[in-house]
Design an enzyme around this catalytic site. Structure first.
Site, PDB file in Angstrom:
ATOM      1  N   ASP A 175       0.857  -1.184   0.000  1.00  0.00           N
ATOM      2  CA  ASP A 175       0.000   0.000   0.000  1.00  0.00           C
ATOM      3  C   ASP A 175       0.898   1.241   0.000  1.00  0.00           C
ATOM      4  OD1 ASP A 175       0.993   0.119   2.543  1.00  0.00           O
ATOM      5  OD2 ASP A 175      -0.932  -0.134   3.551  1.00  0.00           O
ATOM      6  N   ASP A 211      -8.204  -6.888   0.131  1.00  0.00           N
ATOM      7  CA  ASP A 211      -7.338  -7.241   1.255  1.00  0.00           C
ATOM      8  C   ASP A 211      -8.097  -6.857   2.502  1.00  0.00           C
ATOM      9  OD1 ASP A 211      -6.762  -4.201   0.977  1.00  0.00           O
ATOM     10  OD2 ASP A 211      -5.906  -4.749   2.904  1.00  0.00           O
ATOM     11  N   CYS A 269     -15.520 -27.563   6.424  1.00  0.00           N
ATOM     12  CA  CYS A 269     -14.249 -26.979   5.977  1.00  0.00           C
ATOM     13  C   CYS A 269     -13.165 -28.061   5.898  1.00  0.00           C
ATOM     14  CB  CYS A 269     -13.831 -25.890   6.961  1.00  0.00           C
ATOM     15  SG  CYS A 269     -12.217 -25.177   6.620  1.00  0.00           S
ATOM     16  N   CYS A 291      -9.841 -27.395   5.875  1.00  0.00           N
ATOM     17  CA  CYS A 291      -8.542 -26.823   6.248  1.00  0.00           C
ATOM     18  C   CYS A 291      -7.827 -27.728   7.251  1.00  0.00           C
ATOM     19  CB  CYS A 291      -8.722 -25.417   6.810  1.00  0.00           C
ATOM     20  SG  CYS A 291      -9.077 -25.362   8.578  1.00  0.00           S
ATOM     21  N   CYS A 325      -9.516 -27.675  10.770  1.00  0.00           N
ATOM     22  CA  CYS A 325     -10.782 -28.412  10.890  1.00  0.00           C
ATOM     23  C   CYS A 325     -10.596 -29.918  10.714  1.00  0.00           C
ATOM     24  CB  CYS A 325     -11.808 -27.868   9.896  1.00  0.00           C
ATOM     25  SG  CYS A 325     -12.349 -26.201  10.316  1.00  0.00           S
ATOM     26  N   HIS A 374      -7.492 -21.463   9.734  1.00  0.00           N
ATOM     27  CA  HIS A 374      -8.878 -21.729   9.333  1.00  0.00           C
ATOM     28  C   HIS A 374      -9.513 -20.521   8.646  1.00  0.00           C
ATOM     29  CE1 HIS A 374     -13.070 -22.597   9.122  1.00  0.00           C
ATOM     30  NE2 HIS A 374     -13.259 -21.415   9.687  1.00  0.00           N
TER      31      HIS A 374
END
Ligand SMILES: [Zn+2]
Length: 373
Positions: free
Chosen positions: A92, A265, A303, A305, A308, A334
């Site tokens: 940025d 973002d 999920c 991931c 999980c 997660h």
């Protein structure tokens, strides 16, 4: 510019699926960029980011210029060499943070003089200095230096900031030299449609390879944001990427993609993870809640991931309450996976021309609550 391109590959309504190519790799859009403030996504290793499919991360100019300093980063190979993240980076401009974090700011046409929030040392951020820092940091996509007024600023202050942002965009473009970076302009104007329109037209006239929409995560009402995005959609070039800065919740991302946004973002998934809040496919879950004390289910049964797949709500709650560092990592993994997975599903639905249906079903599920309807 060599190594760069952006192509919209599918459209469904106003939503677009595209491909951004950079010298450090390709990014499918709509894309979510995890925030790596100081050159690292808090509590997460690059390895985990790669595994969960993050293709581009954001780093903050303001933080890195103060510590460890952009000169040091440049000497150690730029952000890619220094951090070991070899995929695309975006930085940025430093504008947003200097207005929200720095003490004793003084703003004039040249730039912003301020004291570091770390050690009180005096600094100047200007369009020229922001370009110098961002060229030292060496991200693939860099941002023009802008003035970002607070969400409750009076119209006159927003108008002044908008016109100054355009003058600074011109100076940023003139000061930017690196051929291996894409410089995006930032549209300002708060929730005032006429100011947004002027800002967009002026920036498009200057000409940038991509356009960011700033000043829309600063406490304005959600309806105001939707109106601004719908208004800007036909004003921004169809063939250039659009990046909505600092937004937002899963619902915000879905609504913004529906209005033609390509890149996002936000600190929400990582910051909220550290505070014990999980974003699940059925909405948010506060892990410290007593009802999860002996809950053997994973945070989100839907999920895939690593968190999980391996831990229960009860164990995560225990780690969080015991202030174990692993709690922040497990929950950040997660939340980011959940955001990135949603972007994958969104891109897929646009390619299949099923976005409206996907959006309706997903928003309905998010409203169910983590224990189901
Ligand atoms: Zn998960």
């Amino acid at each position: 510019m060599p190594g760069f391109s952006f192509d919209v590959v599918s459209r469904d309504g106003r939503a677009r699926a595209g491909l951004l190519r950079t010298p450090h790799g390709e990014v499918e859009t709509p894309a979510f960029m995890p925030v790596g403030t100081a050159g690292a996504v808090k509590a997460i290793l690059h390895r985990d980011l790669r595994e969960m499919g993050a293709r581009i991360i954001l780093a903050n100019t303001y933080h890195l210029m103060l510590r460890p300093g952009d000169g040091l980063v440049a000497r150690l190979g730029g952000l890619h060499g220094f951090t070991g993240w070899d995929a695309p980076f975006l930085t940025d401009s430093g504008g947003y943070q200097v207005f929200s974090l720095a003490a004793l700011r003084r703003l004039d046409e040249e730039g912003v003089r301020f004291q570091s929030h770390i050690d009180g040392t005096p600094h100047l951020l200007s369009p020229e200095r922001s370009m110098e820092i961002q060229q030292n940091l060496g991200a693939d996509v860099v941002m023009a230096f802008d003035e970002c007024p607070p969400g409750d600023a009076p119209r006159e202050a927003v108008a002044e900031a908008t016109y100054r942002t355009t003058r600074w965009a011109r100076r940023s473009r003139a000061a930017h030299r690196r051929e291996d970076q894409w410089l995006f302009g930032i549209v300002q104007g708060g929730v005032h449609l006429d100011l947004r329109e002027t800002s967009a037209r002026d920036l498009v006239e200057i000409g940038f390879p991509g356009y960011a929409i700033g000043g829309l995560s600063v406490g304005e009402p959600r309806e105001g944001r939707k109106r601004v995005l719908a208004h800007l959609d036909p004003l921004l070039p169809e063939d250039k990427p659009r990046y909505l800065m600092g937004v937002g919740t899963p619902e915000d991302l879905i609504d913004s993609v529906a209005r033609g946004v390509d890149m996002f973002d936000c600190v929400l998934p990582t910051r909220n993870a550290r505070n014990g809040q999980l974003f699940t496919s059925r909405g948010r879950l506060a892990i410290r809640n007593a009802r999860f004390k002996e809950d053997p289910r994973p945070p989100d049964p839907a999920c895939a991931c690593p968190t999980c797949r391996t831990v229960s709500r009860a164990y995560l709650r225990h780690l969080h309450l015991a202030n174990e560092m692993g709690a922040a990592t497990l929950m950040s993994v997660h939340n980011l996976f959940s955001y990135l997975d949603m972007m994958r599903a969104m891109r897929q639905s646009i390619r299949l021309c099923r976005f409206a249906e996907w959006r309706r079903d997903t928003l309905r599920r998010l409203a169910d609550g983590p224990d189901g309807p």
